[in-house]
Design a protein around this motif. Structure first.
Motif, short mmCIF file in Angstrom:
data_model
loop_
_atom_site.label_atom_id
_atom_site.label_comp_id
_atom_site.label_asym_id
_atom_site.label_seq_id
_atom_site.Cartn_x
_atom_site.Cartn_y
_atom_site.Cartn_z
N ALA A 123 0.82 -1.21 0.00
CA ALA A 123 0.00 0.00 0.00
C ALA A 123 0.85 1.26 0.00
N ARG A 124 2.17 1.10 -0.05
CA ARG A 124 3.07 2.26 -0.09
C ARG A 124 3.11 2.80 -1.51
N ILE A 125 2.68 4.03 -1.68
CA ILE A 125 2.52 4.62 -3.02
C ILE A 125 3.24 5.98 -3.05
N PRO A 126 3.98 6.27 -4.12
CA PRO A 126 4.62 7.59 -4.22
C PRO A 126 3.60 8.73 -4.17
N ALA A 127 3.96 9.82 -3.56
CA ALA A 127 3.07 10.97 -3.42
C ALA A 127 2.66 11.49 -4.80
N GLY A 128 1.36 11.73 -4.95
CA GLY A 128 0.85 12.28 -6.20
C GLY A 128 0.47 11.26 -7.24
N ALA A 129 0.71 9.98 -6.97
CA ALA A 129 0.41 8.94 -7.96
C ALA A 129 -1.08 8.61 -7.97
N GLU A 130 -1.56 8.22 -9.13
CA GLU A 130 -2.92 7.72 -9.28
C GLU A 130 -2.87 6.20 -9.15
N LEU A 131 -3.82 5.63 -8.44
CA LEU A 131 -3.82 4.18 -8.26
C LEU A 131 -4.33 3.47 -9.51
N VAL A 132 -3.77 2.29 -9.75
CA VAL A 132 -4.24 1.42 -10.82
C VAL A 132 -4.89 0.21 -10.15
N ALA A 133 -6.17 0.07 -10.34
CA ALA A 133 -6.91 -1.00 -9.66
C ALA A 133 -6.44 -2.38 -10.07
#
Length: 247
Positions: A123-133
């Motif tokens: 669940a660690r995601i770079p700041a500003g990224a859009e999630l890909v389901a």
């Protein structure tokens, strides 16, 4: 999808020691290449790098500067060597932390009591990224800038690619036609080069194989975004192979 007359290009970055060691056989490159071709996106380059942050960052920065899109596969799982998300964040110069949206997605698949530190890494995601389901196992990929980060497991990668496809810019699709030469590459190499020079707006590839009779043969694949220019080049190729075809 947004169509454009300008070429839309892509690169693929495959991440993982297991690919380079041969332990895991890549099944994603060919799938992505064919998928993108169908969308009118031209795949220009593929790189494979190990699970080393500096190498991932360097390769990613090189590819994203050159192409419309970069698709990465691998390295977004729960183990210590899944470092793709951190490397992408470093390449873009942004922070990275557990994303509440991604955490909620994981809880659709994982019981709260089972969401340990290792699983939470997904669940660690770079700041500003859009999630890909990820409709298969819920752990998401992400999209930041022109970089689309996907899982390495083929079924999950394919599902993620389906998720992002409607949002991609697309170009004019490349048309192709195959001419069976019934001749050896060495016999047609010279005349084929002259045809390629006379038709600069098409690409012509020669692909050798062993014929049903056990003798060397080749398929000539002619590609162009212009149907008229494709037809002209194909006619030239057909006429050429007629003159050199063996009895």
């Amino acid at each position: 999808m947004v169509g454009t007359a300008e070429p839309v290009t892509a690169g693929i970055l495959v991440i993982g020691d297991e690919i380079l060691s041969g332990r895991t056989k890549d099944k994603n490159i060919g799938y992505i290449a064919e998928y993108l071709t169908g969308l009118g996106i031209e795949l220009r380059e593929v790189r494979v790098v190990s699970d080393v942050e500096e190498e991932i960052v360097a390769a990613l920065n090189a590819l994203r500067a050159r192409f419309t899109y970069v698709f990465t596969t691998g390295g977004i799982g729960p183990t210590h060597d899944d470092i793709t998300a951190d490397a992408v964040a470093k390449a873009f110069g942004v922070g990275i932390d557990v994303d509440p949206r991604a955490r909620a997605m994981l809880l659709e698949y994982i019981k709260p009591e089972d969401l340990n530190e290792a699983r939470l890494r997904m669940a660690r995601i770079p700041a500003g990224a859009e999630l890909v389901a990820n409709p298969v196992s819920k752990a998401p990929g992400f999209w930041i800038g022109n970089v689309i980060v996907m899982a390495g497991v083929p079924t999950i990668m394919q599902a993620m690619l389906d998720e992002v496809a409607p949002k991609l810019r697309t170009g004019v699709k490349v048309l192709s036609e195959t001419v069976r030469a019934d001749a050896r590459e060495g016999d047609i190499g010279g005349p084929l080069r002259l045809i390629a020079q006379a038709h600069p707006d098409v690409t012509i590839g020669s692909y050798p194989f062993m014929g049903e009779d056990g003798r060397p043969n080749s398929n000539l694949v002619v590609r162009s975004r212009d149907a008229g220019k494709l037809a002209e080049a194909v006619a030239a190729v057909r006429a050429m192979v007629e003159t050199v075809r063996r009895p």
